[in-house]
Design a protein around this motif. Sequence first.
Motif, PDB file in Angstrom:
ATOM      1  N   ILE A  10       0.834  -1.201   0.000  1.00 14.37           N
ATOM      2  CA  ILE A  10       0.000   0.000   0.000  1.00 14.37           C
ATOM      3  C   ILE A  10       0.870   1.253   0.000  1.00 14.37           C
ATOM      4  N   VAL A  11       1.936   1.262   0.828  1.00 12.93           N
ATOM      5  CA  VAL A  11       2.839   2.410   0.890  1.00 12.93           C
ATOM      6  C   VAL A  11       3.475   2.668  -0.473  1.00 12.93           C
ATOM      7  N   CYS A  12       3.913   1.589  -1.138  1.00  7.85           N
ATOM      8  CA  CYS A  12       4.550   1.736  -2.442  1.00  7.85           C
ATOM      9  C   CYS A  12       3.576   2.276  -3.478  1.00  7.85           C
ATOM     10  N   VAL A  13       2.346   1.726  -3.497  1.00  4.17           N
ATOM     11  CA  VAL A  13       1.340   2.161  -4.469  1.00  4.17           C
ATOM     12  C   VAL A  13       0.976   3.617  -4.248  1.00  4.17           C
ATOM     13  N   LEU A  14       0.758   4.000  -2.976  1.00  4.20           N
ATOM     14  CA  LEU A  14       0.413   5.385  -2.673  1.00  4.20           C
ATOM     15  C   LEU A  14       1.541   6.332  -3.074  1.00  4.20           C
ATOM     16  N   GLY A  15       2.803   5.898  -2.837  1.00  4.45           N
ATOM     17  CA  GLY A  15       3.941   6.729  -3.221  1.00  4.45           C
ATOM     18  C   GLY A  15       4.013   6.937  -4.716  1.00  4.45           C
ATOM     19  N   LEU A  16       3.769   5.871  -5.482  1.00  2.00           N
ATOM     20  CA  LEU A  16       3.787   5.976  -6.940  1.00  2.00           C
ATOM     21  C   LEU A  16       2.656   6.849  -7.444  1.00  2.00           C
ATOM     22  N   GLN A  17       1.464   6.735  -6.828  1.00  2.00           N
ATOM     23  CA  GLN A  17       0.330   7.559  -7.248  1.00  2.00           C
ATOM     24  C   GLN A  17       0.593   9.031  -6.961  1.00  2.00           C
ATOM     25  N   ALA A  18       1.123   9.337  -5.778  1.00  2.29           N
ATOM     26  CA  ALA A  18       1.417  10.729  -5.422  1.00  2.29           C
ATOM     27  C   ALA A  18       2.460  11.306  -6.360  1.00  2.29           C
ATOM     28  N   HIS A  19       3.474  10.487  -6.672  1.00  6.85           N
ATOM     29  CA  HIS A  19       4.508  10.955  -7.591  1.00  6.85           C
ATOM     30  C   HIS A  19       3.926  11.234  -8.976  1.00  6.85           C
ATOM     31  N   ALA A  20       3.059  10.342  -9.452  1.00  8.05           N
ATOM     32  CA  ALA A  20       2.465  10.529 -10.778  1.00  8.05           C
ATOM     33  C   ALA A  20       1.649  11.810 -10.844  1.00  8.05           C
ATOM     34  N   ARG A  21       0.910  12.111  -9.773  1.00  9.51           N
ATOM     35  CA  ARG A  21       0.110  13.341  -9.756  1.00  9.51           C
ATOM     36  C   ARG A  21       1.015  14.563  -9.788  1.00  9.51           C
ATOM     37  N   ALA A  22       2.078  14.542  -8.990  1.00  8.75           N
ATOM     38  CA  ALA A  22       2.948  15.719  -8.885  1.00  8.75           C
ATOM     39  C   ALA A  22       3.736  15.967 -10.157  1.00  8.75           C
ATOM     40  N   THR A  23       4.149  14.890 -10.820  1.00  8.63           N
ATOM     41  CA  THR A  23       4.995  15.065 -11.997  1.00  8.63           C
ATOM     42  C   THR A  23       4.198  15.180 -13.289  1.00  8.63           C
ATOM     43  N   SER A  24       2.883  15.026 -13.219  1.00  9.34           N
ATOM     44  CA  SER A  24       2.090  15.145 -14.436  1.00  9.34           C
ATOM     45  C   SER A  24       2.162  16.551 -15.012  1.00  9.34           C
ATOM     46  N   GLU A  25       2.432  17.542 -14.136  1.00 14.43           N
ATOM     47  CA  GLU A  25       2.552  18.919 -14.590  1.00 14.43           C
ATOM     48  C   GLU A  25       3.953  19.221 -15.141  1.00 14.43           C
ATOM     49  N   ILE A  26       4.906  18.339 -14.873  1.00 15.51           N
ATOM     50  CA  ILE A  26       6.280  18.543 -15.304  1.00 15.51           C
ATOM     51  C   ILE A  26       6.669  17.321 -16.131  1.00 15.51           C
ATOM     52  N   LYS A  27       6.324  17.334 -17.387  1.00 16.10           N
ATOM     53  CA  LYS A  27       6.433  16.130 -18.200  1.00 16.10           C
ATOM     54  C   LYS A  27       7.832  15.895 -18.748  1.00 16.10           C
ATOM     55  N   HIS A  28       8.626  16.937 -18.801  1.00 11.30           N
ATOM     56  CA  HIS A  28       9.927  16.791 -19.439  1.00 11.30           C
ATOM     57  C   HIS A  28      11.032  17.308 -18.517  1.00 11.30           C
ATOM     58  N   TRP A  29      12.134  16.599 -18.533  1.00 10.57           N
ATOM     59  CA  TRP A  29      13.302  16.982 -17.753  1.00 10.57           C
ATOM     60  C   TRP A  29      14.493  17.147 -18.671  1.00 10.57           C
ATOM     61  N   PHE A  30      15.364  18.056 -18.307  1.00  7.51           N
ATOM     62  CA  PHE A  30      16.568  18.335 -19.082  1.00  7.51           C
ATOM     63  C   PHE A  30      17.568  17.220 -18.806  1.00  7.51           C
ATOM     64  N   THR A  31      17.973  16.494 -19.837  1.00  5.38           N
ATOM     65  CA  THR A  31      18.778  15.289 -19.626  1.00  5.38           C
ATOM     66  C   THR A  31      20.062  15.292 -20.461  1.00  5.38           C
ATOM     67  N   PRO A  32      20.945  16.259 -20.255  1.00  4.73           N
ATOM     68  CA  PRO A  32      22.229  16.213 -20.966  1.00  4.73           C
ATOM     69  C   PRO A  32      23.056  15.035 -20.469  1.00  4.73           C
ATOM     70  N   HIS A  33      23.984  14.587 -21.276  1.00  4.53           N
ATOM     71  CA  HIS A  33      24.841  13.482 -20.857  1.00  4.53           C
ATOM     72  C   HIS A  33      25.867  14.000 -19.853  1.00  4.53           C
ATOM     73  N   GLY A  34      25.883  13.399 -18.674  1.00  2.00           N
ATOM     74  CA  GLY A  34      26.819  13.814 -17.640  1.00  2.00           C
ATOM     75  C   GLY A  34      27.548  12.624 -17.047  1.00  2.00           C
ATOM     76  N   ASN A  35      28.268  12.873 -15.964  1.00  2.00           N
ATOM     77  CA  ASN A  35      29.056  11.810 -15.335  1.00  2.00           C
ATOM     78  C   ASN A  35      29.132  11.985 -13.830  1.00  2.00           C
ATOM     79  N   GLY A  36      28.139  12.648 -13.245  1.00  2.00           N
ATOM     80  CA  GLY A  36      28.160  12.912 -11.811  1.00  2.00           C
ATOM     81  C   GLY A  36      27.909  11.667 -10.971  1.00  2.00           C
ATOM     82  N   ASN A  37      28.390  11.679  -9.756  1.00  2.00           N
ATOM     83  CA  ASN A  37      28.190  10.568  -8.843  1.00  2.00           C
ATOM     84  C   ASN A  37      26.758  10.520  -8.319  1.00  2.00           C
TER      85      ASN A  37
END
Length: 251
Positions: A10-37
């Motif tokens: 239940i905790v995992c499902v609720l976490g995934l649902q909350a994340h999906a709601r929050a990130t639905s407004e931010i559909k794209h992320w800047f993903t340049p190739h990097g090498n950070g730790n």
Amino acid sequence: MMKRSLFLLIVCVLGLQAHARATSEIKHWFTPHGNGNFSAAAQDVCKVSSSAPGGEIWSPNHRRKIVTRPSADGETTIFTVDENGHEFAIETAAWSCPEIGWSPTSAFFFVTYSDDGAVGTYHVSVYRISAAKIGKIDLTGAVRRDFQRHYPKCDSPEEPNIAGVAWSSDSTTLLVAAQVLPHSNCDNMGTFNLYTVAVSNGRIIDRIPQLAAKASFYDLLGQELRAADDHCFSKIGSCWIPALHQTRTNK
């Protein structure tokens, strides 16, 4: 045992649902190739310097660059932002190998650095560049306070590692990681949450637990976060330090 398994599901499902709601407004992320730790989208200054002497990390619009060079005594590293020949100093800790992540608009960048070498505590500073000026802004104060409220049991008080991970494609949101220090002083060492933070005011938009964070943002994570032990959450107590949970008895 069945109740515990159901609870974790239940905790995992609720976490995934909350994340999906929050990130639905931010559909794209800047993903340049990097090498950070910590961030696969950030550049590790030492790795950049070793492959291209001079340590230049260019902004996406290629009009600005972060330059590193040794100090006059050779004991520390100097960081500056160079814009068409005009240099602006960057306030950093003394450690020479920070991770740097430019925003897609080239108006911001974050610097993830250690306060005591490779084994120190990590912090992240965010800088804004405008009108030929550079200023430092706090986007992680709320993240640190929130993560510490949920910090696991430790042998002595600890502060988390805080690291920049990625920018949204419009530079309005920063993805930040907060991590339990990865040594044997605390339960669940090395585990983390991700946070989406509003660049305008540092407000936390969402807290994303580790399992959901790996499911949705794995490609943005550096090796330090990818290697975090998921069994700590699928089998509660498996990453605890036994001495911190011994029952005291009267002699």
